[in-house]
Design a protein around this motif. Sequence first.
Motif, PDB file in Angstrom:
ATOM      1  N   ARG A   1       8.494  22.902   9.427  1.00 30.02           N
ATOM      2  CA  ARG A   1       8.383  24.284   8.938  1.00 30.02           C
ATOM      3  C   ARG A   1       7.136  24.986   9.451  1.00 30.02           C
ATOM      4  NH1 ARG A   1       7.970  28.710   8.132  1.00 30.02           N
ATOM      5  NH2 ARG A   1       8.460  30.015   6.314  1.00 30.02           N
ATOM      6  N   PHE A   2       6.009  24.266   9.517  1.00 32.05           N
ATOM      7  CA  PHE A   2       4.748  24.909   9.839  1.00 32.05           C
ATOM      8  C   PHE A   2       4.113  24.412  11.145  1.00 32.05           C
ATOM      9  CE2 PHE A   2       5.034  24.782   5.157  1.00 32.05           C
ATOM     10  CZ  PHE A   2       5.073  26.142   4.907  1.00 32.05           C
ATOM     11  N   GLY A   3       4.732  23.406  11.781  1.00 32.84           N
ATOM     12  CA  GLY A   3       4.105  22.829  12.975  1.00 32.84           C
ATOM     13  C   GLY A   3       4.730  23.300  14.263  1.00 32.84           C
ATOM     14  N   GLN A   4       4.887  24.615  14.412  1.00 31.97           N
ATOM     15  CA  GLN A   4       5.504  25.131  15.637  1.00 31.97           C
ATOM     16  C   GLN A   4       4.670  24.840  16.874  1.00 31.97           C
ATOM     17  OE1 GLN A   4       5.236  26.865  12.845  1.00 31.97           O
ATOM     18  NE2 GLN A   4       7.330  27.354  12.221  1.00 31.97           N
ATOM     19  N   ASN A   5       3.359  24.675  16.702  1.00 35.30           N
ATOM     20  CA  ASN A   5       2.491  24.423  17.850  1.00 35.30           C
ATOM     21  C   ASN A   5       2.353  22.936  18.182  1.00 35.30           C
ATOM     22  OD1 ASN A   5       1.931  27.192  18.139  1.00 35.30           O
ATOM     23  ND2 ASN A   5       0.288  27.077  16.611  1.00 35.30           N
ATOM     24  N   VAL A   6       2.997  22.075  17.381  1.00 34.39           N
ATOM     25  CA  VAL A   6       2.936  20.643  17.632  1.00 34.39           C
ATOM     26  C   VAL A   6       3.879  20.295  18.782  1.00 34.39           C
ATOM     27  CG1 VAL A   6       3.304  18.353  16.638  1.00 34.39           C
ATOM     28  CG2 VAL A   6       2.379  20.195  15.221  1.00 34.39           C
ATOM     29  N   GLY A  41       9.067  11.640   4.889  1.00 31.75           N
ATOM     30  CA  GLY A  41      10.081  12.690   4.933  1.00 31.75           C
ATOM     31  C   GLY A  41       9.516  14.043   4.564  1.00 31.75           C
ATOM     32  N   LEU A  42       8.625  14.070   3.553  1.00 30.96           N
ATOM     33  CA  LEU A  42       7.973  15.324   3.178  1.00 30.96           C
ATOM     34  C   LEU A  42       7.080  15.824   4.301  1.00 30.96           C
ATOM     35  CD1 LEU A  42       7.232  17.471   1.047  1.00 30.96           C
ATOM     36  CD2 LEU A  42       5.470  15.882   0.210  1.00 30.96           C
ATOM     37  N   CYS A  61      19.707  17.913  -2.765  1.00 29.35           N
ATOM     38  CA  CYS A  61      20.306  16.860  -3.586  1.00 29.35           C
ATOM     39  C   CYS A  61      19.552  15.543  -3.429  1.00 29.35           C
ATOM     40  CB  CYS A  61      21.776  16.655  -3.212  1.00 29.35           C
ATOM     41  SG  CYS A  61      22.870  17.968  -3.784  1.00 29.35           S
ATOM     42  N   MET A  62      19.152  15.237  -2.197  1.00 31.26           N
ATOM     43  CA  MET A  62      18.509  13.957  -1.959  1.00 31.26           C
ATOM     44  C   MET A  62      17.045  13.969  -2.401  1.00 31.26           C
ATOM     45  SD  MET A  62      18.069  11.717   1.561  1.00 31.26           S
ATOM     46  CE  MET A  62      16.612  12.586   2.150  1.00 31.26           C
ATOM     47  N   ARG A  63      16.270  14.892  -1.844  1.00 30.16           N
ATOM     48  CA  ARG A  63      14.841  14.862  -2.114  1.00 30.16           C
ATOM     49  C   ARG A  63      14.493  15.586  -3.393  1.00 30.16           C
ATOM     50  NH1 ARG A  63      12.937  15.953   3.941  1.00 30.16           N
ATOM     51  NH2 ARG A  63      13.470  13.925   4.804  1.00 30.16           N
ATOM     52  N   GLY A  64      15.257  16.630  -3.743  1.00 30.68           N
ATOM     53  CA  GLY A  64      14.952  17.376  -4.949  1.00 30.68           C
ATOM     54  C   GLY A  64      15.375  16.650  -6.206  1.00 30.68           C
ATOM     55  N   ILE A 100       7.565  11.020  15.386  1.00 31.30           N
ATOM     56  CA  ILE A 100       7.409  10.937  13.933  1.00 31.30           C
ATOM     57  C   ILE A 100       8.780  10.810  13.263  1.00 31.30           C
ATOM     58  CG2 ILE A 100       6.660  12.186  11.880  1.00 31.30           C
ATOM     59  CD1 ILE A 100       4.398  10.968  13.466  1.00 31.30           C
ATOM     60  N   SER A 101       9.765  11.549  13.765  1.00 29.40           N
ATOM     61  CA  SER A 101      11.114  11.476  13.196  1.00 29.40           C
ATOM     62  C   SER A 101      11.695  10.074  13.355  1.00 29.40           C
ATOM     63  CB  SER A 101      12.025  12.509  13.860  1.00 29.40           C
ATOM     64  OG  SER A 101      11.566  13.820  13.636  1.00 29.40           O
ATOM     65  N   ASN A 102      11.465   9.455  14.513  1.00 28.74           N
ATOM     66  CA  ASN A 102      11.960   8.099  14.722  1.00 28.74           C
ATOM     67  C   ASN A 102      11.246   7.098  13.825  1.00 28.74           C
ATOM     68  OD1 ASN A 102      13.866   7.507  17.324  1.00 28.74           O
ATOM     69  ND2 ASN A 102      12.781   9.434  17.540  1.00 28.74           N
TER      70      ASN A 102
END
Length: 326
Positions: free
Chosen positions: A264-269, A256-257, A206-209, A277-279
């Motif tokens: 989703r793809f940065g499991q090794n980060v 946000g993207l 709803c928000m980003r889409g 980054i979230s903050n």
Amino acid sequence: MSNTNNFTNPSTFILLGIPGLETAHVWISIPFTTMFTIAVLGNFTILSVVKMEPSLHEPMYYFLCMLAVSDLVLSSSILPKTLAIFWFNSREIDFSACLTQMYFIHSFSIIESGIFVAMALDRYVAICHPLRHSTILTNHMVAKISLAVLLRGAMLVLPYPLLARQWPYCRTNIIPEPYCSHIGVVNLACSDIRVSSYYGLFVLFCMRGLDVSFIAISYSQILKAIFRLPTKDTRLKTFGTCGSHLCAILAFYIPGLFISLMSRFGQNVALHFHVLISNLYVLMPPMLNPIIYGARTKQIRNRLLRLFTQKGPKVFPCCSHSETEI
């Protein structure tokens, strides 16, 4: 630090701050404090300028004031507790306070997204239907749009704490973040949390889409109208009225993207990089928005220049005009 005993309703959660960088918390607090200070001063300045300048009492600046208030609430929901962790190692947060913080963070993020949609609508009407702008976006209509934006954010996020409160927490009460995010809390539950996960995806859509789609459609129509203008100078001047709005949109949605892709793809980060980054995603827009609008909006910039450069006439209260001539 750890609590692995069985419990169903934890009285407190433990916020770790930036996991793995505990020794650098004091140093990390310096840029965080700087961003928070700039955000508070900048947004209060925007509110003061719009209030004092009658020529800014228009729909665009009403929405800008809403954005400033949203930024103040959003940054104030996170920074005080984060700095308490960094400075005083105050890691505990009450269960209800954690859910309240979670509600304010996510609801005002959605409200901010809705404000950008409202501002895109204002720019669309102003450029594509300039003669009807004052009749379409009346004060009454602006109030209705503002109320709809607030109610959408408040109602969409309300299930977050309601669902989180009913889950049993039987593994740990440690949150590897400096604040209570939705996914950070529900991941600690020891039951099936698919309802929370699916609802979180729905809210994200709803928000980003929907919001990004509406903004993209609005600006596609705006660009069509701009390219139909007769001269290059007119096209550049008209497009310039959208420049600050576009910069603010990019500062809000692109990080946000990036975070969504990284999750989703940065499991090794490394975890501490995710948390940092979230903050920054939460703190950067409240800091950048007043700078963007102050620097790129001519009316606000001129009003600020007048405030800082205007000098009043010298007054001599003890002398009359005839006495000064003598």
